[in-house]
Design a protein around this motif. Sequence first.
Motif, short mmCIF file in Angstrom:
data_model
loop_
_atom_site.label_atom_id
_atom_site.label_comp_id
_atom_site.label_asym_id
_atom_site.label_seq_id
_atom_site.Cartn_x
_atom_site.Cartn_y
_atom_site.Cartn_z
N TRP A 5 0.78 -1.27 -0.15
CA TRP A 5 0.04 -0.12 0.02
C TRP A 5 0.87 1.28 0.09
O TRP A 5 1.95 1.13 0.22
N ARG A 6 0.28 2.28 -0.44
CA ARG A 6 0.95 3.62 -0.24
C ARG A 6 0.01 4.96 0.26
O ARG A 6 -1.06 4.86 -0.09
N TYR A 7 0.50 5.50 0.80
CA TYR A 7 -0.21 6.85 1.41
C TYR A 7 0.44 7.95 0.94
O TYR A 7 1.54 8.16 1.34
N ASP A 8 -0.42 9.04 0.83
CA ASP A 8 0.11 10.18 0.35
C ASP A 8 -0.52 11.31 1.10
O ASP A 8 -1.75 11.44 1.37
N PRO A 9 0.37 11.94 2.08
CA PRO A 9 -0.33 12.86 2.91
C PRO A 9 -0.87 14.34 2.51
O PRO A 9 -1.21 15.14 3.17
N LYS A 10 -0.61 14.50 1.19
CA LYS A 10 -1.18 15.72 0.58
C LYS A 10 -0.19 16.80 1.12
O LYS A 10 -1.09 17.59 1.78
N ILE A 11 0.91 16.86 0.96
CA ILE A 11 1.62 17.97 1.76
C ILE A 11 1.36 19.45 1.12
O ILE A 11 1.40 19.64 -0.01
N GLN A 12 1.08 20.23 2.01
CA GLN A 12 0.74 21.78 1.40
C GLN A 12 1.98 22.20 0.84
O GLN A 12 3.02 21.77 0.93
N GLY A 13 1.69 23.22 -0.30
CA GLY A 13 2.81 23.43 -1.11
C GLY A 13 3.19 25.07 -0.41
O GLY A 13 2.66 25.61 0.49
N GLY A 14 3.92 25.55 -1.02
CA GLY A 14 4.54 26.94 -0.60
C GLY A 14 5.16 26.87 0.53
O GLY A 14 4.86 27.89 1.56
N LEU A 15 6.11 26.09 1.01
CA LEU A 15 6.81 26.15 2.44
C LEU A 15 8.19 26.57 2.30
O LEU A 15 8.68 26.30 1.20
N ALA A 16 8.57 27.02 3.37
CA ALA A 16 9.85 27.92 3.40
C ALA A 16 10.87 26.83 4.06
O ALA A 16 11.39 26.92 5.14
N LEU A 17 10.81 25.74 3.21
CA LEU A 17 11.82 24.51 3.35
C LEU A 17 13.50 25.02 3.45
O LEU A 17 13.71 25.59 2.34
N GLN A 18 14.07 24.46 4.46
CA GLN A 18 15.64 24.41 4.25
C GLN A 18 15.96 22.97 3.96
O GLN A 18 17.01 22.92 3.00
N HIS A 19 15.43 22.11 4.38
CA HIS A 19 15.57 20.60 4.00
C HIS A 19 14.38 20.05 3.59
O HIS A 19 13.17 20.28 4.32
N LEU A 20 14.46 19.08 2.80
CA LEU A 20 13.06 18.23 2.46
C LEU A 20 13.48 16.80 2.39
O LEU A 20 14.24 16.42 1.79
N THR A 21 13.02 16.05 3.77
CA THR A 21 13.55 14.47 3.75
C THR A 21 12.57 14.00 4.83
O THR A 21 11.71 14.46 5.50
N CYS A 22 12.64 12.82 4.92
CA CYS A 22 12.10 11.83 5.89
C CYS A 22 13.03 10.72 6.03
O CYS A 22 13.30 9.85 5.35
N ARG A 23 13.63 10.70 7.30
CA ARG A 23 14.61 9.84 7.81
C ARG A 23 13.93 8.37 8.09
O ARG A 23 14.61 7.44 8.40
#
Length: 832
Positions: A261-279
């Motif tokens: 299975w796969r789940y998409d949390p529908k991440i909000q756009g326009g984010l002030a991100l310095q890093h984008l990851t999931c450890r």
Amino acid sequence: MSTPKSRVHAIAGIVIALMGVALGIGGTWLVVLGGSWYYPLAAAGFLATGFLLLAGRPAALWVYAIVVAGTLAWALWEAGLDWWPLAARGDVVFLVGLFLVTPWVTRAFNHTDQRPASGGGDRRVSAFRRAGLPLTAALGAAFLVAVASWFTEPHRVEGLVPASRAGSTPTTQRVPPGEWHAYGRTAYGQRFSPLEQIKPDNVANLAVAWTYRTGDMRGRPGDPVETTFQVTPLKIGERLFLCTPHQSVIALDATTGQEIWRYDPKIQGGLALQHLTCRGLSYHAGTGTSAAAPIPPASTPAPAAPPTSPERPQPIAAADGKVTDRCSAKLFMPTADGRLIALNPTDGAVCANFGGGKGQINLWTNMPNVNPGSYYSTSPVVVTANLIIVGGTVLDNVSTNEPSGVIRAFSVETGDLVWNWDSGNPEVTTPLKPGETYTPNSPNSWSISSVDEALGMVFVPLGNQPPDQWGGNRSANVDRFSSSVVALDLASGQVRWVFQTVHHDLWDYDVPSQPSLIDLTIQGQSVPALVQPTKQGELYVLDRRTGEPLLPVVEKPAPQGAAARDRTDPTQPVSALSFDPPALRESDMWGATIFDQLSCRIAFKRLRYEGRYTPPSTQGTLVYPGNFGVFNWGGVAVDPQRQIVFATPTYLAFLSQLVPRADDKSLYVQGDERPADSLPSLNENFGAPFAVRLSAFTSALGLPCQAPPWGYIAAADLTTGKILWKHKNGTVRDASPLPLPFRMGVPNLGGPIMTAGGVAFLSGTIDDYVRGYDVTNGDQLWESRLPAGGQATPMTYTGTDGRQYLLVVAGGHGSLGTRAGDYVIAYALPKT
């Protein structure tokens, strides 16, 4: 009229003379700065050789023989029989010498000097003998020294790891041997597996069993540079669980790699991100069915979405997909838009009995300075029997008005807040009331915590208050807790003890790694210990009951002289177990040629550098070890049976230059290169008196200015602090313009694992390989080429076929520039 042969002399003379001019200008500058006299002396030799060639005189070869011999003597005096430093000093000199003894040059001398030699004979022969043979001899000596250096490894430490110690008591933490339930396998963060099917005598037979591709790659609109695939999957029951850079959650069959299975949390756009990851994800077993149970009929289409949180409009986890009325077991996924989502591991359905029916917690609740993307948990949360404990990263070096670094504990069943520990207000841990906010800009915990439920403590590695390089406005509490490991009481959140690894940190020496918990046998007694790796190379071994050092820690004087309105601490702590490298010297500068090595020497002399902890300055400070860290979030692996640590120290110097700010709006270090969309202007430090320029210390060719090796593997005894063996590790195949597999020892980002079979694994080096090592002596036993950068920590487990699998994620790292990918690769021994 000139002949072709005389033109050879003319062209060679001009080129060599121009080399002399370059060495003379740079060398004189270096001498003025207090550096080596070799370069102006070598420049004189190059110039003399060039002019003599232009004049067609064989004495050019005599002079150049002196240059070669002098360079060889100087190189041996500075570098000894260390090949790469020798090569940087002598490569150009040697190649020019080889050209000068070729027939194109020597025959030209004969053409211009055809008079009979005194005493009879042919002067064309004696001219070369008198001038060419000394140069040939000097080149021969240089070649013999080079060959000798190929068989020496001055940086290598040889030794053996002892066998399992009597009285060692490995803790399983109720995790089955063939499974991996947390980022470090257990809540102890050891990164050690009790599996022993893969051994030193058969690891060379490992082969790919299956490959899965997630379809999630960096490079989407709005991605920051540091978009990375760093996950260490979990193995629970017969399934693997992982998350992708853009935060999808995926379940796979652990034996075949098939997606379940796969789940998409529908991440909000326009984010002030310095890093984008999931450890990684976190797991709570609950009291019901296992993760491998069939999909229950309770999963239903999502109900109408409940109202969004008043503190921060967010997507709702349950708004699009399956919902389970009640999850016993749960997976927890932190998202880049500031949520913590609970999922049913059986089918990926959102758990409606968590978060008041939303299936999620809003981590922006009670936060100051709300700015989408400027706060979220890049690392998996801590899960205990009753609690979820959550830290998070805040934007580094953007402004002085950032969210809080508060640590919060929520009910694992309902998601209700139980306690909060705010380093700006550390005594009050009861939940805040609506409308109240945590202390802004406080030190945060962006890495992974560990927990000992028997002792009732969670161990939290803390970072710094932004800005990292200027601390003139820090409070007493910030100075107390910055860059420390803090033990918090599980029941109340109160501080049980704190151990600070850097006093008044001005170097971005956050505590980057998960503490590893291990029971050590000391003087015949079993002592609960904590091993804390740091960016500056110290491994602190502490009694985890009290925070007192088990290996000695001494305070050593540190350089002074901070920037305006700031201060430095007079001393800094140093552990008996340390991978801190020796202070850099001018002779440690390096390059591909004598010329870029000279430029690195000039740069070194122009910087402020008085050893480790030299304060940041407007002049420009050399920071070594750099903020990339000797150790970073990948941490170390510890073996509870042998009571050793397997470490992967990395050595890279960085530059830090403070830039005075006159206002809080101008871009002082980025100029017109403002990031697109909502991405932050890094290192501007709005609100502080200084912006900061940060970069690796490299030459104009992009190579490190310090000599290799830059990366090692090593083992050390945790009871004595003795380094047992240390070997350089990795090649520059994927980091150089040409794919040359020179084994120079390269940086890595991503942790190691060890197994009871006596084999350790690492995939995080900047060349695209996963490697297996003999834990006993450090010998590399196996490697496999990866299709992308492996900057993640591997894991290992048992499949339904009874085989032990090694799992590697290969997705690359944006900041390091390693090859992007979306691969999950499982290796196993051949079926018998």
